[in-house]
Design an enzyme around this catalytic site. Structure first.
Site, PDB file in Angstrom:
ATOM      1  N   HIS B 261     -31.233  23.470   6.146  1.00 33.30           N
ATOM      2  CA  HIS B 261     -30.108  23.292   7.059  1.00 33.30           C
ATOM      3  C   HIS B 261     -30.290  24.150   8.319  1.00 33.30           C
ATOM      4  O   HIS B 261     -30.223  23.652   9.453  1.00 33.30           O
ATOM      5  CB  HIS B 261     -28.812  23.675   6.331  1.00 33.30           C
ATOM      6  CG  HIS B 261     -27.566  23.537   7.144  1.00 33.30           C
ATOM      7  ND1 HIS B 261     -26.754  22.433   7.072  1.00 33.30           N
ATOM      8  CD2 HIS B 261     -26.997  24.363   8.057  1.00 33.30           C
ATOM      9  CE1 HIS B 261     -25.727  22.589   7.908  1.00 33.30           C
ATOM     10  NE2 HIS B 261     -25.855  23.766   8.512  1.00 33.30           N
ATOM     11  N   GLU B 262     -30.559  25.431   8.112  1.00 32.66           N
ATOM     12  CA  GLU B 262     -30.718  26.338   9.260  1.00 32.66           C
ATOM     13  C   GLU B 262     -31.957  25.971  10.083  1.00 32.66           C
ATOM     14  O   GLU B 262     -31.994  26.190  11.295  1.00 32.66           O
ATOM     15  CB  GLU B 262     -30.792  27.798   8.799  1.00 32.66           C
ATOM     16  CG  GLU B 262     -29.564  28.307   8.020  1.00 32.66           C
ATOM     17  CD  GLU B 262     -28.229  28.132   8.739  1.00 32.66           C
ATOM     18  OE1 GLU B 262     -28.221  28.053   9.981  1.00 32.66           O
ATOM     19  OE2 GLU B 262     -27.192  28.040   8.043  1.00 32.66           O
ATOM     20  N   HIS B 265     -30.844  23.581  12.675  1.00 31.55           N
ATOM     21  CA  HIS B 265     -30.242  24.303  13.807  1.00 31.55           C
ATOM     22  C   HIS B 265     -31.345  24.930  14.666  1.00 31.55           C
ATOM     23  O   HIS B 265     -31.304  24.893  15.891  1.00 31.55           O
ATOM     24  CB  HIS B 265     -29.330  25.423  13.290  1.00 31.55           C
ATOM     25  CG  HIS B 265     -27.984  24.966  12.793  1.00 31.55           C
ATOM     26  ND1 HIS B 265     -27.123  24.241  13.575  1.00 31.55           N
ATOM     27  CD2 HIS B 265     -27.344  25.149  11.606  1.00 31.55           C
ATOM     28  CE1 HIS B 265     -26.000  23.999  12.891  1.00 31.55           C
ATOM     29  NE2 HIS B 265     -26.108  24.542  11.687  1.00 31.55           N
ATOM     30  N   GLU B 291     -24.467  20.849  14.638  1.00 32.55           N
ATOM     31  CA  GLU B 291     -24.358  20.586  13.200  1.00 32.55           C
ATOM     32  C   GLU B 291     -25.058  19.271  12.836  1.00 32.55           C
ATOM     33  O   GLU B 291     -25.576  19.124  11.732  1.00 32.55           O
ATOM     34  CB  GLU B 291     -22.875  20.550  12.795  1.00 32.55           C
ATOM     35  CG  GLU B 291     -22.622  20.649  11.305  1.00 32.55           C
ATOM     36  CD  GLU B 291     -23.035  21.989  10.687  1.00 32.55           C
ATOM     37  OE1 GLU B 291     -23.345  22.935  11.448  1.00 32.55           O
ATOM     38  OE2 GLU B 291     -23.075  22.059   9.444  1.00 32.55           O
TER      39      GLU B 291
END
Ligand SMILES: [Zn+2]
Ligand SMILES: [Zn+2]
EC number: 3.4.17.19
Lengths: 494, 494
Positions: B261-262, B265, B291
């Site tokens: 997920h990160e 980003h 997001e």
């Protein structure tokens, strides 16, 4: 709010920016991936501009004038004095000269990094001349503002209160006995058989051993960290001291002694008085006193036979080499007290190190005062190396006058701090030994009374007294190189 | 220098201070020992003041006026627009209201940390009322300045251009099909037998696996790092992105999916256009678009069956469990696509997550617009939880309306970004699938064409176009929740 209070707030603000600078600089050396470098350098340069603008803010002149008329407590007067000292130092040199020197130094340092590898004295000399010329101009302005000589005015930036007169006397005394002492030590050591420990010594084991040593030396891990960087240093802030080291799997003693050295610097910072946090009176007294703490930990304490008696079994344990004779206390003591003149200052042992420093001091003093020129350096270097250490550097500029970064970056006046540190450290230890049985304490693994002494006499005093006063209060006398001589004799000729 | 150029320099300066802030904040979360905290917080607060002073500097008004009359290139006009937007946002709220709200939020957040553990709604409610009252005042001022409704004016801070009208339409559509869909999925999954992998999964192995995954997902380690922190985040700066995770030795999937997920980003940040570095036009477009990138990496890509076919043998390899059936692709797929309504938003799967967000959106919208009061929240919360997810939180405030930090810190208008991100991500993937065979690419372990698409259509566009335009240019149409619905149906009901 009084003007004194305004100045307190102002200094607190600058100190907070220094906090961010210290952490981001540490990160740049210890954490940052290569690709982040240019944006980081720009961000830090921007911060430097903001800090500089604050330190020369036009309203400060009036604030200092007004504060001088206010009724202040004695400790406030001390802080005001230190505030004013750093304000004057920051303001006296005109901005265009600061910028010119900064550019000349960048150029010189940048080129030096390749010129040194190529032994290219000719080209380096041209750049260094520019740096020296601008340094002389800076020194002249500082001299006029302080009433000091040109070199003393630079010395004052690193070692407030120290003078050429005092250094000349001190160093000529050291020069009187050092070459003979080194000769004696080398004769004494000529029959020693030393085993070089054979690696690999895995980095994680070295790291674990370092942490254990730091713990025993009282490093507060709630207010600091140990990490890796190419050039070891002690950075961060007093509430969060960041020390670094570089591990070599073939040789564990260099990193270990480096960590102990930085731990000395770190304990000074961690021990600075909280009541003065962010204020000039609460900062470390001088570069020499700072170095005295790292050398106290490294030279006075950790290279002693008794301490190595503790260190050796620890190392044998961490490296799983209980029976390795190269890790015996006897061998590690021989290894860590080996004296051997060499060309490179940073590789020097504690006995030959002062010769490197005195040589540089004498040259940079005369350079700044205009008694010699940059072209004269190589010959002087060779002459002094032969005289003090019996080795020649003729034609080898890289390992001679081009080996250090200090002159390329224009840091004239810094070198004496190293040997002043060694002399202070010996004098502190001698004073401590008058008050307690240091050998027994080491044997009992109870170093706390020693640290308490340093805390009371050095760390907690910060910049609230002059270096002279600090020394007199702590040891009962002014700076005296005899203690350093006695230390060397006792360790190497006993 | 033109006024536009002055503004460019000004924004560059602010951006450099943001750089220092980002690194020191990362350090605070990932590196700093506890004891460094209060001095660090003070230093960061000082920096925030300096940044704020710069962003409201009195000369900026004239600069913007003058710049508007200058002849500018099209991309300069775009940058000027974004500069002005953030300048107006920073300047419209009076300093005393900013300070009052900031104090009320600190108080509320600080107390909330213990009140939540004690389920103490009564006391929390009192603090939150103050935060809501000040937020309404802020929203009113922002509304008057922008011509938007009160809630829309807050929404605009996180998701520029998004409105209540659009959100109401979008979310009521989702609400129309989501509860039924969740029910269907749960029925479908009710017979699944899932093996929970049994730890320990050593941290260093999890870390090594994370690095490998990040590498495959194109994370540039020359411009970033992975470290540990209690609350995972993506910080740092585009040239040096710092992502963090938290490892649980009993369960490796949470950290792994967190890292992925990160990484999404991070790739957005690393992919932002260098030509616009330090300028408002070069920043990420919105919280929702940000997001969308993390959810694209995590949900669209990595929780797909085909990707888990790659991930599972990697995990089995790194954890030395080649024959562990719990680490088979089939089992890991079941585990990572499990749908189960729960009380806690941050623990929710991708199907139930939007229900949590819509519930919060509806409550905070009415709260800001003054249609409901803080006292009404628990009942509304319980009603909506029952309606959307079929579970009650009556009396359980801790796991109900007291679970998130957003309201205590006054971040009203932020919640919609999470679900907007999921919807954007699905729409991006649908568009990509029209251009290339994503399944084949994953099977061939060739994700580059997918990343290239994101780079061209999202990352490199930064804030040079509106979110609407970005979406239309990338996908050929405006925001459309149908793609998100299709994604869920395809993954969970196929
Ligand atoms: Zn040192
Ligand atoms: Zn996210």
């Amino acid at each position: 709010m009084t003007f004194y209070q305004k100045l307190v707030h102002h200094n607190q603000k600058i100190s907070r920016l220094e906090h961010l600078e210290a952490i981001c600089s540490w990160d740049q050396a210890a954490m940052m991936p290569e690709g982040g470098n240019s944006a980081r350098s720009e961000a830090l340069a921007e911060l430097a501009v903001i800090k500089h603008e604050l330190s020369i803010a036009p309203y400060l002149g009036e604030w200092f004038e007004q504060a001088a008329t206010e009724e202040l407590a004695p400790d406030e007067i001390i802080n005001l004095r230190e505030m004013k000292r750093s304000w004057q130092q920051a303001n006296v040199v005109p901005a265009d000269l600061v910028e010119k020197k900064s550019l000349a130094c960048s150029r010189c340092e940048h080129a030096w990094r390749t010129q040194r590898d190529k032994n290219d004295w000719q080209r380096f000399c041209q750049n260094l001349k520019e740096v020296v010329e601008l340094t002389r101009q800076e020194a002249q302005i500082r001299a006029e503002a302080t009433g000091l000589s040109r070199y003393d005015a630079l010395l004052d930036l690193y070692e407030p209160g120290m003078t050429t007169v005092e250094l000349d006397e001190l160093f000529s005394e050291v020069k009187g006995w050092l070459p003979g002492l080194i000769k004696q030590i080398m004769e004494r050591q000529s029959q020693d058989v030393i085993m070089q420990p054979v690696g690999p010594f895995p980095v994680d084991q070295q790291q674990a051993l370092s942490h254990t040593l730091m713990d025993r030396l009282g490093f507060d891990f709630n207010h600091g960290r140990l990490d890796k960087s190419i050039h070891p240093f002690c950075g961060g802030v007093p509430t969060d001291v960041r020390i670094t080291t570089r591990y070599d799997e073939a040789d564990f003693t260099s990193a270990l002694m480096g960590v102990i050295h930085e731990t000395g610097h770190a304990r000074y910072e961690q021990g600075l008085p909280e009541t003065w946090a962010g204020q000039p009176a609460g900062k470390a007294r001088s570069m020499g006193i700072h170095e005295s703490q790292s050398l106290f930990f490294e030279m006075q304490l950790s290279r002693s036979e008794l301490f190595i008696d503790i260190l050796a079994p620890l190392a044998a344990d961490f490296f799983h080499r209980i029976d390795d004779p190269a890790l015996s206390p006897e061998n590690l003591t021989l290894l860590n007290t080996r004296v051997k003149p060499g060309l490179i200052r940073v590789d020097a042992d504690e006995a030959t190190y002062p010769a490197h420093v005195i040589l540089r001091y004498e040259i940079e003093r005369d350079l700044v005062e205009g008694k010699i020129e940059v072209e004269d350096i190589p010959e002087l270097w060779d002459k002094k190396m032969s005289e003090y250490l019996g080795i020649s550097t003729r034609g080898n500029f890289s390992d001679g006058c081009m080996q250090d970064i200090h002159w390329p970056i224009g840091a004239f006046g810094y070198f004496p701090s190293y040997t002043l540190g060694a002399i202070y450290a010996a004098q502190f230890m001698a004073a401590i030994k008058k008050e307690m049985n240091v050998d027994s304490l080491i044997r009992e693994r109870n170093l706390q009374p020693i640290f308490n002494w340093l805390d009371r006499h050095v760390w907690k005093r910060a910049s609230t007294v002059s270096t002279d006063q600090l020394l007199i209060d702590a040891t009962g006398e002014r700076l005296n190189a005899q203690y350093f001589k006695q230390h060397l004799e006792q360790r190497y000729l006993k």
